[in-house]
Design an enzyme around this catalytic site. Structure first.
Site: not given
Length: 273
Positions: A9, A11, A214
């Protein structure tokens, strides 16, 4: 021997949640570049966003856009040579999800019963104000082809009802770090798994998939990876990853945590310095 493939991922994971910088992850990135280990960007971002970002990060590997809706492979890559070339002529493309146009048509009647604002209703200036992106970058984020991010303004219960209605139309709702995404029944895990098969065929060796994320939209990817790393966020609690007793939760947030986790994995696999 097994070869390592990283699916990450962006961001809040490889990129800092506030500054969008990957500087804290540079030691691990250098190790990956030196060892020619593919690190695949697997993100909610668009193709338009990722083209300049890949140059900035010195990343030449395949990449996944819009939460797993499509995967792009540079035309110079030997991977999946039978895939059709995209309109730019720069990539071969594997599409997993429906078009954004179909999603917007499905959302139009729902907008009269639920409170939300889609990207299609925002200006680049408004999105820049909300995210901290420069207006030009915000414009790239709005150039979506397969998904529609929403600012959800209704209750949590309403979101469940909304998701149920969309499911009947063969769409799903995924929560990201900032937005709620409406998309087809595909996700980052599908793209990661499909790409791992292509690398396995190319290398003629087993592939170990390491995934780092996240947010809720990373859960599928983290569940299916061989090595799963949940990167701590400065803004929200870590999501639950069912069935993963071996999950690594980083001590540090964002790219600093990413860096530590990747370096530790390289050591564990006998690939570190």
């Amino acid at each position: 021997m097994s070869r390592l493939l990283i699916s990450t991922d962006l961001d809040g994971t490889l990129l800092d949640h506030h500054s969008y910088s990957a500087a804290a992850a540079e030691p691990a990135l250098q190790q990956l570049r030196q060892r020619r280990i593919p690190w695949v960007l697997n993100t909610s971002k668009t193709l338009a966003e990722l083209e300049p970002l890949r140059r900035q990060l010195d990343n030449s590997h395949p990449f996944v856009v819009e939460n797993g809706a499509a995967l792009y492979i540079p035309v110079a890559s030997p991977l999946a040579p039978d895939l059709a070339t995209d309109p730019t002529g720069n990539y071969r493309c594997k599409v997993f999800g429906p078009s954004r146009r179909r999603i917007l048509l499905a959302l139009e009647p729902l907008s009269r019963r639920y409170r939300f604002t889609g990207f299609s209703a925002l200006s680049p200036e408004r999105l820049a104000e909300m995210t901290g992106l420069a207006p030009g970058q915000a414009g790239l984020a709005m150039a979506r082809q397969f998904t529609e991010p929403l600012i959800w303004e209704d209750s949590r219960g309403a979101l469940q009802d909304f998701a149920s209605e969309l499911s009947l139309l063969n769409f799903q709702v995924q929560r990201g770090g900032r937005f709620t995404h409406v998309m087809g029944h595909c996700d980052k895990a599908d793209a990661m798994t499909w790409l791992a098969e292509q690398y396995r065929a190319l290398w003629g060796e087993p592939v170990t998939c390491m995934a780092l994320g996240d947010s809720h939209n990373d859960i599928g990817m983290l569940k299916r990876a061989d090595l799963a790393v949940l990167v701590r966020s400065p803004t929200h609690r870590p999501p639950e990853i069912p069935g993963r007793t071996d999950l690594v939760l980083t001590a540090e947030p964002g790219p600093a945590g990413w860096n530590s986790a990747v370096l530790a994995a390289l050591q564990q696999l006998g690939l570190g310095t």
